[in-house]
Design an enzyme around this catalytic site. Structure first.
Site, PDB file in Angstrom:
ATOM      1  N   GLY A   1      25.226  58.071  32.169  1.00 48.39           N
ATOM      2  CA  GLY A   1      26.495  58.543  32.714  1.00 48.39           C
ATOM      3  C   GLY A   1      27.197  59.521  31.792  1.00 48.39           C
ATOM      4  N   GLY A   2      26.427  60.388  31.151  1.00 43.77           N
ATOM      5  CA  GLY A   2      26.983  61.265  30.119  1.00 43.77           C
ATOM      6  C   GLY A   2      27.570  62.564  30.609  1.00 43.77           C
ATOM      7  N   GLY A   3      27.733  62.726  31.927  1.00 47.14           N
ATOM      8  CA  GLY A   3      28.232  63.992  32.447  1.00 47.14           C
ATOM      9  C   GLY A   3      29.622  63.947  33.029  1.00 47.14           C
TER      10      GLY A   3
ATOM     11  N   SER B   1      34.224  45.978  28.766  1.00 50.63           N
ATOM     12  CA  SER B   1      35.570  46.272  29.246  1.00 50.63           C
ATOM     13  C   SER B   1      36.465  45.104  28.883  1.00 50.63           C
ATOM     14  CB  SER B   1      35.564  46.465  30.765  1.00 50.63           C
ATOM     15  OG  SER B   1      36.873  46.448  31.293  1.00 50.63           O
TER      16      SER B   1
ATOM     17  N   TYR C   1      32.271  42.871  38.586  1.00 48.60           N
ATOM     18  CA  TYR C   1      32.385  43.786  37.450  1.00 48.60           C
ATOM     19  C   TYR C   1      32.772  43.022  36.193  1.00 48.60           C
ATOM     20  CZ  TYR C   1      34.236  47.639  34.601  1.00 48.60           C
ATOM     21  OH  TYR C   1      34.504  48.536  33.589  1.00 48.60           O
TER      22      TYR C   1
END
Length: 257
Positions: free
Chosen positions: A19-21, A148, A161
């Protein structure tokens, strides 16, 4: 990104980010490139324009983007192999990609259960599994798993989640013990409510944000850039004696220890 800290040992390191973008992940890609690291990342959406921006910003140090759904484990492993071929053995893995879709317990069916655990926990394990042999061969490495504070707060509204994020802490501790003899460090990082564009578009309300900031010790909202230096620290030799831990960056909402 912040520009007040330099971790010289990260220059030339091969880094893989899920998810680096976009969101926090994009700030991480930017931050590692600024250190002189070689960054490969995966994401569901095309990130060519972002890569162009980063290449121009960082003097030709272009990140290597591969489009991938991380719930497709064979595809994820293939991308990790390709990243190693492109930049050399992966020294740093950042498991960042996640999905915090809001849901009640009553709404959950087996299909949604499987999807949420696949993206928020399963992919973390198999990404770590895929990089560890290369790290062993080259004397060690650092794995950073994003968690988180939501599960620490006992938040309602996304129970799968929060369950996955609690599981990430357990996974982190066990892998730290299992891989430690090979000088592979495994740590978790738990951000607070970071105001990415996605959060602003989908979840942020003035009332909700004000209530959350009132719970922080520090009175300022968190931006993706606020998370970068903590990740760089966990990736670098500056934290060489730190493993199996959870670093919280949340403005002072939860208290650990």
């Amino acid at each position: 990104m912040t520009d007040n800290v330099t971790f010289r040992d990260l220059a030339g390191k091969s880094v893989f980010i899920t998810g680096g973008g976009s969101g926090i992940g994009a700030a991480l890609t930017d931050g590692f490139l600024a250190q002189g690291a070689k960054v490969a990342f995966v994401g569901r959406s095309d990130a060519s324009a972002f890569c162009d921006e980063m290449e121009q910003k960082h003097g030709g140090n272009r990140p290597h983007f591969m489009q991938c759904d991380i719930t497709d484990i064979p595809a994820l492993k293939k991308c990790i192999t390709q990243a190693g071929e492109h930049h050399g053995p992966i020294s740093v893995l950042v498991n960042n990609a996640a999905n915090d879709a809001r849901h009640s317990a009553d709404e959950v069916d087996e299909k949604f259960w499987e999807f949420m655990l696949d993206v928020n926990l399963k992919a973390y394990f198999f990404a770590a599994q895929a990089v560890v042999d290369g790290m062993r061969e080259h004397g060690g490495g650092s794995i950073i798993n994003f968690s988180s504070i939501s599960y620490m707060m006992g938040n309602a509204g996304y129970p799968l989640y929060t369950m996955a994020n609690s599981g990430i802490n357990g996974l982190t501790r066990s892998l730290a013990r299992e891989f430690g003899s090979d000088h592979i460090r495994v740590n978790a990082l738990a951000p607070g409510w970071v105001l990415t564009q996605k959060q602003k578009d989908m979840w942020v309300t003035e009332e909700g944000l004000n209530a959350h900031i009132a719970r922080q010790c520090l009175p300022d909202p968190l931006a993706p850039e606020d998370i970068v230096d903590g990740v760089l620290f966990l990736a670098s030799k500056s934290s060489k004696a730190m493993t199996g831990q959870a670093l919280v960056i949340d403005g002072g909402v939860v208290v650990t220890g």
